[in-house]
Design a protein around this motif. Structure first.
Motif, PDB file in Angstrom:
ATOM      1  N   PRO A 148      -6.897  12.030   0.441  1.00  0.00           N
ATOM      2  CA  PRO A 148      -7.300  10.613   0.511  1.00  0.00           C
ATOM      3  C   PRO A 148      -7.590  10.025  -0.872  1.00  0.00           C
ATOM      4  O   PRO A 148      -7.291   8.852  -1.123  1.00  0.00           O
ATOM      5  CB  PRO A 148      -8.567  10.620   1.378  1.00  0.00           C
ATOM      6  CG  PRO A 148      -8.967  12.036   1.547  1.00  0.00           C
ATOM      7  CD  PRO A 148      -7.793  12.896   1.226  1.00  0.00           C
ATOM      8  N   ALA A 149      -8.113  10.849  -1.767  1.00  0.00           N
ATOM      9  CA  ALA A 149      -8.412  10.333  -3.117  1.00  0.00           C
ATOM     10  C   ALA A 149      -7.111   9.959  -3.832  1.00  0.00           C
ATOM     11  O   ALA A 149      -7.002   8.887  -4.443  1.00  0.00           O
ATOM     12  CB  ALA A 149      -9.182  11.377  -3.933  1.00  0.00           C
ATOM     13  N   LEU A 150      -6.115  10.838  -3.719  1.00  0.00           N
ATOM     14  CA  LEU A 150      -4.842  10.541  -4.393  1.00  0.00           C
ATOM     15  C   LEU A 150      -4.228   9.256  -3.833  1.00  0.00           C
ATOM     16  O   LEU A 150      -3.742   8.409  -4.589  1.00  0.00           O
ATOM     17  CB  LEU A 150      -3.859  11.710  -4.235  1.00  0.00           C
ATOM     18  CG  LEU A 150      -2.543  11.489  -4.991  1.00  0.00           C
ATOM     19  CD1 LEU A 150      -2.753  11.543  -6.502  1.00  0.00           C
ATOM     20  CD2 LEU A 150      -1.486  12.516  -4.593  1.00  0.00           C
ATOM     21  N   ASN A 151      -4.303   9.116  -2.515  1.00  0.00           N
ATOM     22  CA  ASN A 151      -3.768   7.879  -1.914  1.00  0.00           C
ATOM     23  C   ASN A 151      -4.453   6.654  -2.489  1.00  0.00           C
ATOM     24  O   ASN A 151      -3.810   5.658  -2.826  1.00  0.00           O
ATOM     25  CB  ASN A 151      -3.962   7.885  -0.391  1.00  0.00           C
ATOM     26  CG  ASN A 151      -2.981   8.816   0.278  1.00  0.00           C
ATOM     27  OD1 ASN A 151      -1.962   9.150  -0.318  1.00  0.00           O
ATOM     28  ND2 ASN A 151      -3.284   9.255   1.474  1.00  0.00           N
ATOM     29  N   MET A 152      -5.765   6.729  -2.605  1.00  0.00           N
ATOM     30  CA  MET A 152      -6.500   5.559  -3.131  1.00  0.00           C
ATOM     31  C   MET A 152      -6.146   5.291  -4.586  1.00  0.00           C
ATOM     32  O   MET A 152      -5.990   4.150  -5.009  1.00  0.00           O
ATOM     33  CB  MET A 152      -8.013   5.792  -3.011  1.00  0.00           C
ATOM     34  CG  MET A 152      -8.538   5.567  -1.606  1.00  0.00           C
ATOM     35  SD  MET A 152     -10.320   5.805  -1.534  1.00  0.00           S
ATOM     36  CE  MET A 152     -10.927   4.362  -2.403  1.00  0.00           C
ATOM     37  N   ILE A 153      -6.006   6.348  -5.358  1.00  0.00           N
ATOM     38  CA  ILE A 153      -5.778   6.178  -6.795  1.00  0.00           C
ATOM     39  C   ILE A 153      -4.363   5.681  -7.076  1.00  0.00           C
ATOM     40  O   ILE A 153      -4.149   4.828  -7.931  1.00  0.00           O
ATOM     41  CB  ILE A 153      -6.075   7.508  -7.531  1.00  0.00           C
ATOM     42  CG1 ILE A 153      -7.576   7.817  -7.435  1.00  0.00           C
ATOM     43  CG2 ILE A 153      -5.624   7.462  -8.979  1.00  0.00           C
ATOM     44  CD1 ILE A 153      -7.967   9.217  -7.868  1.00  0.00           C
ATOM     45  N   VAL A 154      -3.394   6.198  -6.324  1.00  0.00           N
ATOM     46  CA  VAL A 154      -2.004   5.805  -6.567  1.00  0.00           C
ATOM     47  C   VAL A 154      -1.699   4.416  -6.012  1.00  0.00           C
ATOM     48  O   VAL A 154      -0.928   3.662  -6.588  1.00  0.00           O
ATOM     49  CB  VAL A 154      -1.034   6.848  -5.966  1.00  0.00           C
ATOM     50  CG1 VAL A 154       0.386   6.325  -5.939  1.00  0.00           C
ATOM     51  CG2 VAL A 154      -1.073   8.126  -6.790  1.00  0.00           C
ATOM     52  N   SER A 155      -2.354   4.060  -4.903  1.00  0.00           N
ATOM     53  CA  SER A 155      -2.066   2.739  -4.316  1.00  0.00           C
ATOM     54  C   SER A 155      -2.952   1.658  -4.924  1.00  0.00           C
ATOM     55  O   SER A 155      -2.563   0.498  -4.996  1.00  0.00           O
ATOM     56  CB  SER A 155      -2.281   2.762  -2.803  1.00  0.00           C
ATOM     57  OG  SER A 155      -3.669   2.786  -2.512  1.00  0.00           O
ATOM     58  N   GLY A 156      -4.158   2.019  -5.307  1.00  0.00           N
ATOM     59  CA  GLY A 156      -5.105   1.030  -5.832  1.00  0.00           C
ATOM     60  C   GLY A 156      -5.679   0.140  -4.746  1.00  0.00           C
ATOM     61  O   GLY A 156      -6.453  -0.775  -5.022  1.00  0.00           O
ATOM     62  N   GLU A 157      -5.330   0.418  -3.490  1.00  0.00           N
ATOM     63  CA  GLU A 157      -5.748  -0.473  -2.398  1.00  0.00           C
ATOM     64  C   GLU A 157      -7.186  -0.200  -1.973  1.00  0.00           C
ATOM     65  O   GLU A 157      -7.620   0.956  -1.917  1.00  0.00           O
ATOM     66  CB  GLU A 157      -4.838  -0.265  -1.178  1.00  0.00           C
ATOM     67  CG  GLU A 157      -3.447  -0.836  -1.351  1.00  0.00           C
ATOM     68  CD  GLU A 157      -3.469  -2.356  -1.523  1.00  0.00           C
ATOM     69  OE1 GLU A 157      -4.180  -3.026  -0.768  1.00  0.00           O
ATOM     70  OE2 GLU A 157      -2.761  -2.850  -2.429  1.00  0.00           O
TER      71      GLU A 157
END
Ligand code: 3HC
Ligand code: NAI
Length: 698
Positions: A148-157
């Motif tokens: 989940p952290a990677l998703n947040m960091i890569v999407s910025g959403e």
């Protein structure tokens, strides 16, 4: 004061206070670090709470400081976070509204975090072409879990706090607090005041059962999706370091990547676009507190291509719309198109049935002006013919209630002239939507000579409400966007005459980053639109030269996708552009007729001629005051014409190339006898700035 300090019982409360969103500028960082110091040295204090004043916990690093020495001045963000983390008394972050970027990184340096429900939590640095540079890539995977952290960091959403609190195993939030956040946070701080050791996110492990495969997959996905942006891949590498390296080494890798990304032209352009969007909403002579006219009901005249799309914007925002047409068939067709558009959204899972029903219930059709007189705003979208516009505006002047705003969606006609058809020119304004009007972000708001300030302010605010990016333009033929694109299209035509094929030009522009090259774009929009305008130009400006290739194409009936053939061939029902032998032959014959021997033209020349044509006309538009600022021109191109975001728009791009270089290249183009030498005379503003070593946007 950029952070306040108060004491509640045995708890010190530090409140970040740097409007508008508590950006962590130098003064705020310093005051926060001093607050920690003071609390630590006060024996009466057992715990500390950090929160934010006003409408945010914190929007992150103060982006206004980027590039200035203040951004690095001690305590910098890293040392502030380290200071908080090393505090010998528990520090609790009390998070609400918005917690982004450096704000979240600061919170992750605290020992505990409590949040109000509905808080928007994000690491949005990637959207500025960066990665989180104050430990976000190292601490978030430890606190929330790697995936989940990677998703947040890569999407910025942003993700809502209560959703994050449900992630299994997370320690990002210890509590989601309903009710008064600060009271709850102080009570929580007292609960944990005596607990030792103090929990630190950095001491946790970031783990993934299949780390190697997971990161390889992430790299491949990110590379395929964002080939022009270096930041997303760097985000993956940094999170991977959180798993494979010690905390200190991961921090070092993150810091190096952040410093490198900060210097990339892509990040510069994205940061420019962020500020440009916000600047565009500001009109120097219209105060921000100008009282607005209430817009509760909208009428639209003409239910064709544009009228229907414009109507959808208001329906989507919950504003009732009455569509007026001349004939029942046209009205029915217009309403049916709206219905079909919504049904397509339902099929794609983008719209729920109940929302659809709500929206359609807000829509009415009429053939009678008597039924629209009480609308607060009326937008005219009838045929582009000054005679028809005159009839409509004279009628509107008769029927609309006093104070109603009368807007025209004209793309080329004189808004001042349209205003003169009424006895209330102060209420008349241009609202130039782009097609498809329910999809395209851009709205050029055309300010007439007599347009009242409150009319302008109301339309700008309404544009924001219907989620458009509004850019103010003065009155001129084509306003900002189309006036510039005409020069771009003229150059594209000359390139064909001199030796290019349509596909070579398109490919070069698409490689530069445009969503579509000029010829594919022409086929999509309809080549007849430009033909119609050129026919007018041949009379108005007989000295201005155009390539005849586009006229010859239209004479063959090749209007584009809608006629199954344009610059390219199209198979029935398909949109793939297939190079056309017929078109190449037509171009060859035209060259022979002109006695031109084709030459090989480089992609570099193609890009420079098309983009610098935009720049030169943009400079004229700026100097004439049609656009208020260079960044407004960039917003028009980024949101309305598919200009590559990572290049920041034509004016920002020209600055990156260097205006001196731009001018030298234009002088070279001016010497080409097959080009329009006069056009390439650098606009006076451009020549002046180049001479002074300045740029448009700095
Ligand atoms: N620093 C300084 N000013 C900021 C800011 C920030 N981080 N974020 C927003 N602002 C300013 C805007 O420029 C605007 O100013 P203006 O009124 O003078 O034009 C004002 O705040 C309001 O902004 P919005 O119009 O966007 O207001 P919204 O309420 O719609 O949104 C927001 C607020 C969600 C915070 C949104 O502005 C946003 O997404 N901001 C960007 C946040 C961001 O990118 N943070 C990361 C910064 S980089 C970082 O932290 C690096 C670190 O990792 C080292
Ligand atoms: P369209 O031809 O699709 O629709 C015009 C509609 O207006 C028709 O349905 C017609 O029946 C109706 N109409 C004509 N005269 C009328 C009258 N007196 N009263 C009521 N209804 C009347 O045209 P389109 O493309 O929607 O263009 C409308 C306006 O928007 C024009 O000014 C055009 O320049 C502008 N525009 C068009 C764009 C485009 O891409 N099509 C983009 C931006 C602006």
């Amino acid at each position: 004061m950029s952070a306040n300090y108060e004491v509640r019982g045995s708890v010190a409360v530090i409140t970040l206070n740097n409007p508008p969103v508590n950006g962590l500028g130098h003064a705020t960082r310093k005051a926060t670090a001093e607050g920690i110091e003071r609390a630590e040295n006060d024996p009466a204090i057992k715990a500390v709470v950090i929160t934010g004043a006003g409408k945010a916990f914190s929007g992150g690093a103060d982006i206004r400081e980027f590039g200035s020495p203040k951004a690095l001045a001690e305590p910098n963000l890293l040392s502030l976070i380290a200071r908080v983390e090393s505090c010998s008394k528990p520090v609790v972050a009390a998070i609400h509204s918005v917690c982004m970027g450096g704000g979240l990184e600061l919170a992750l340096g605290c020992h505990y975090r409590v949040a109000a429900p509905g808080t928007k939590v994000a690491l949005p640095e990637v959207k500025l072409g960066l990665l989180p540079g104050a430990g976000g890539t190292q601490r978030l995977p430890r606190a929330l879990g790697v995936e989940p952290a990677l998703n947040m960091i890569v999407s910025g959403e942003p993700v809502n706090s209560e959703l994050l609190a449900q992630v299994p195993g997370q320690v990002l939030f210890q509590k989601i607090l309903d009710g008064d956040l600060l009271d709850g946070a102080v009570a929580f701080a007292m609960e944990v005041a005596d607990k030792r050791p103090l929990p630190r996110v950095r001491d946790l492990k970031a783990q993934h059962p299949e780390a190697q495969g997971f990161f390889q997959f992430a790299r491949n996905t990110v590379q395929a999706m964002s080939k022009h942006f270096p930041a997303p891949l760097q985000c993956v590498e940094a999170v991977s370091a959180a798993v494979s390296q010690r905390f200190e080494d991961g921090m070092k890798a993150e810091r190096e990547a952040f410093a490198q990304l900060m210097l990339t032209p892509e990040s510069k352009a994205l940061r420019h676009a962020f500020f440009a969007e916000r600047a565009a909403a500001k009109i120097p002579d219209v105060p921000e507190d100008t009282p607005l006219r209430a817009i509760q009901k909208v009428a639209i005249i003409g239910a064709g291509t544009m009228g229907g799309g414009i109507a959808m914007n208001f329906l989507n925002a919950g504003i009732p719309v009455t569509l007026l047409e001349m004939k029942i068939e046209a009205l029915d067709r217009g309403i049916e198109t709206i219905r079909k558009n919504y049904e397509a959204q339902i099929r794609k899972g983008k719209l729920k049935e109940d929302k659809y029903a709500q929206r359609m219930a807000l829509l009415q059709g009429t053939l009678s002006y008597a039924e629209i007189g009480d609308a607060d705003l009326v937008i005219e979208a009838v045929f582009e013919d000054i005679g028809v516009k005159e009839q409509v505006f004279r009628r509107l002047d008769e029927v609309m209630k006093p104070g109603a705003i009368l807007a025209s969606n004209t793309s080329t006609l004189d808004v001042n002239k349209i205003a003169s058809f009424t006895k209330r020119p102060q209420d008349v304004i241009g609202t130039h939507f782009f097609s498809p009007a329910n999809v395209m972000k851009l709205l050029e708001v055309v300010r007439g000579a007599a347009t009242a300030k409150d009319v302008l302010a109301t339309v700008m605010a309404l544009g924001k409400k219907i989620r458009k990016t509004c850019v103010v333009s003065g009155v001129c033929d084509g306003f900002i966007g189309n006036r510039m694109i005409e020069q771009y299209s003229r150059q594209a035509g000359f390139l064909l005459e001199e030796g290019c094929t349509p596909q070579q030009v398109d490919k070069a522009m698409e490689r530069f980053g445009f969503a579509m090259g000029p010829f594919r774009m022409g086929d999509l929009a309809g080549n007849d639109v430009g033909w119609y305008i050129r026919k007018r130009r041949y009379i108005e400006k007989p000295d201005l030269r155009y390539s005849k290739t586009a006229d010859l194409l239209c004479e063959m009936g090749r209007y584009g996708q809608k006629t199954g053939a344009g610059w390219y061939d199209y198979q029935p029902g398909k949109r793939d552009a297939i190079p056309s032998r017929t078109v190449l032959e037509m171009i060859d014959m035209h060259r022979s007729a002109l006695g031109i021997t084709p030459r090989k033209i480089s992609d570099e020349e193609i890009v420079q001629r098309l983009v610098f044509a935009l720049v030169n006309e943009g400079a004229r538009i700026l100097e004439e005051g049609i656009a208020m600022r260079a960044s407004d021109i960039d917003m028009v191109y980024l949101t309305g014409y598919g200009f590559p975001l990572w290049r920041g728009g034509p004016m920002c791009y020209a600055d990156t190339v260097g205006l001196y270089n731009v001018v030298q290249t234009m002088k070279r183009f001016a010497r080409n006898p097959l080009d329009d030498g006069k056009f390439w005379e650098p606009a006076p503003l451009l020549a002046r700035l180049a001479e002074q070593g300045k740029g448009f946007t700095e």
